[in-house]
Scaffold this active site. Structure first.
Site, PDB file in Angstrom:
ATOM      1  N   PHE A  57       0.814  -1.222   0.000  1.00  0.00           N
ATOM      2  CA  PHE A  57       0.000   0.000   0.000  1.00  0.00           C
ATOM      3  C   PHE A  57       0.843   1.265   0.000  1.00  0.00           C
ATOM      4  O   PHE A  57       0.369   2.342  -0.280  1.00  0.00           O
ATOM      5  CB  PHE A  57      -1.019   0.011   1.146  1.00  0.00           C
ATOM      6  CG  PHE A  57      -0.416   0.203   2.506  1.00  0.00           C
ATOM      7  CD1 PHE A  57      -0.090   1.468   2.955  1.00  0.00           C
ATOM      8  CD2 PHE A  57      -0.193  -0.868   3.347  1.00  0.00           C
ATOM      9  CE1 PHE A  57       0.462   1.664   4.213  1.00  0.00           C
ATOM     10  CE2 PHE A  57       0.363  -0.689   4.602  1.00  0.00           C
ATOM     11  CZ  PHE A  57       0.693   0.572   5.030  1.00  0.00           C
TER      12      PHE A  57
ATOM     13  N   HIS B 210       4.514  -4.233  13.028  1.00  0.00           N
ATOM     14  CA  HIS B 210       3.418  -3.308  12.738  1.00  0.00           C
ATOM     15  C   HIS B 210       2.050  -3.891  13.064  1.00  0.00           C
ATOM     16  O   HIS B 210       1.034  -3.389  12.602  1.00  0.00           O
ATOM     17  CB  HIS B 210       3.489  -2.862  11.263  1.00  0.00           C
ATOM     18  CG  HIS B 210       4.710  -2.049  10.948  1.00  0.00           C
ATOM     19  ND1 HIS B 210       5.227  -1.930   9.689  1.00  0.00           N
ATOM     20  CD2 HIS B 210       5.510  -1.313  11.762  1.00  0.00           C
ATOM     21  CE1 HIS B 210       6.309  -1.153   9.736  1.00  0.00           C
ATOM     22  NE2 HIS B 210       6.495  -0.774  10.978  1.00  0.00           N
TER      23      HIS B 210
ATOM     24  N   CYS C 283     -17.892  -2.261  19.831  1.00  0.00           N
ATOM     25  CA  CYS C 283     -17.830  -3.366  20.783  1.00  0.00           C
ATOM     26  C   CYS C 283     -19.241  -3.815  21.178  1.00  0.00           C
ATOM     27  O   CYS C 283     -20.091  -2.988  21.510  1.00  0.00           O
ATOM     28  CB  CYS C 283     -17.071  -2.918  22.024  1.00  0.00           C
ATOM     29  SG  CYS C 283     -16.946  -4.179  23.292  1.00  0.00           S
TER      30      CYS C 283
ATOM     31  N   ASP D  93      -0.192  -9.073   7.522  1.00  0.00           N
ATOM     32  CA  ASP D  93      -1.143  -9.982   6.887  1.00  0.00           C
ATOM     33  C   ASP D  93      -1.234 -11.365   7.522  1.00  0.00           C
ATOM     34  O   ASP D  93      -2.033 -12.196   7.083  1.00  0.00           O
ATOM     35  CB  ASP D  93      -0.813 -10.120   5.400  1.00  0.00           C
ATOM     36  CG  ASP D  93       0.671 -10.401   5.165  1.00  0.00           C
ATOM     37  OD1 ASP D  93       1.238 -11.251   5.868  1.00  0.00           O
ATOM     38  OD2 ASP D  93       1.252  -9.754   4.275  1.00  0.00           O
TER      39      ASP D  93
END
Ligand SMILES: [Zn+2]
Length: 237
Positions: free
Chosen positions: A37, A123, A154, A108
């Site tokens: 990205f 990250h 939530c 990922d």
């Protein structure tokens, strides 16, 4: 050395080492088809009013939560992707006791999907989400599942749910960094792949390495090429 000689040397180093740490960047994931990205291909700008670095910042998450999640669901949904040969080989090396840890900048979860156990995700991960109020854990389906709301809330307290992903302006998780430094500092062989090593924290973490073999695998050259025992300027296959 030609490529074949380099690959032979790579195999020889791996063969003779039983304390390998792998440090991977975006290039590890792109081979699974996941777009980076950060790459400036202009693709994002066509559809979004802001650059990805702005959208994926803490300020934007707080002030433009709906727009943040629109981009996040659109661009960072990697749950449908599968591990590639790099992820699989690394999981095998760990099983054999040769590889001690994977340190990754990717979010990922593909290393775990391939079977790796010790993975320091600098990250964070799209597989973990937390309520910002009561800290309740949520899996990826709360965001990427079908019929999810524009802004995930939530179910217990109504608080805003945030991905456990390090956004721009946010610091890295201390325990994760400590674990990564410890693994790198104790490694005999460090394989760095799919990263140009120009961006923090990658550049800083490599300095902790004191072992014998630094292997750099990257399409382009990096500032650390002259320190390495082996440099392979190829993409990962
Ligand atoms: Zn809550």
């Amino acid at each position: 050395m030609d490529v074949e000689e380099k690959i032979n040397k790579f195999k020889e180093i791996v063969e003779n080492s039983d304390n390998i740490v792998f440090f991977g960047g975006a290039g590890v994931s792109t081979e699974s088809g996941i777009p980076d990205f950060r790459s400036k291909d202009g693709l994002y700008n066509q559809k979004y009013d802001y650059p990805p670095e702005t959208i994926l910042s803490h300020t934007f998450f707080v002030n433009n939560t709906k727009e943040f999640y629109k981009f996040y669901k659109d661009k960072l949904n990697a749950i449908k992707y599968e591990p590639n040969i790099t992820h699989i080989k690394l999981a095998e090396l760990e099983k054999q006791g040769k590889l001690k840890a994977v340190v990754t900048q990717n979010i990922d979860g593909l290393h775990q999907k391939a079977g790796s156990k010790i993975v320091y995700e600098l990250h964070g991960s799209i597989y973990r989400n937390y309520c910002t109020k009561c800290k309740k854990f949520y899996g990826p389906e709360i965001i990427f599942g079908e019929n999810t709301s524009d802004i995930p809330m939530c179910e217990d307290c109504g608080g805003l749910i945030k991905p456990d992903v390090v956004l721009y302006e946010e610091g890295l998780d201390d325990d994760t960094v400590r674990g990564a430094i410890n693994a790198i500092a104790n490694a005999d062989t460090l394989i760095v792949a799919g990263t140009s090593l120009t961006v923090y924290p990658a550049s800083g973490l490599i300095r902790y390495f004191r072992g014998n073999n630094l292997i750099l695998i990257n399409r382009d050259s990096t500032p650390y090429d002259n320190m390495a025992s082996l440099v392979i300027n190829e993409s990962l296959r």
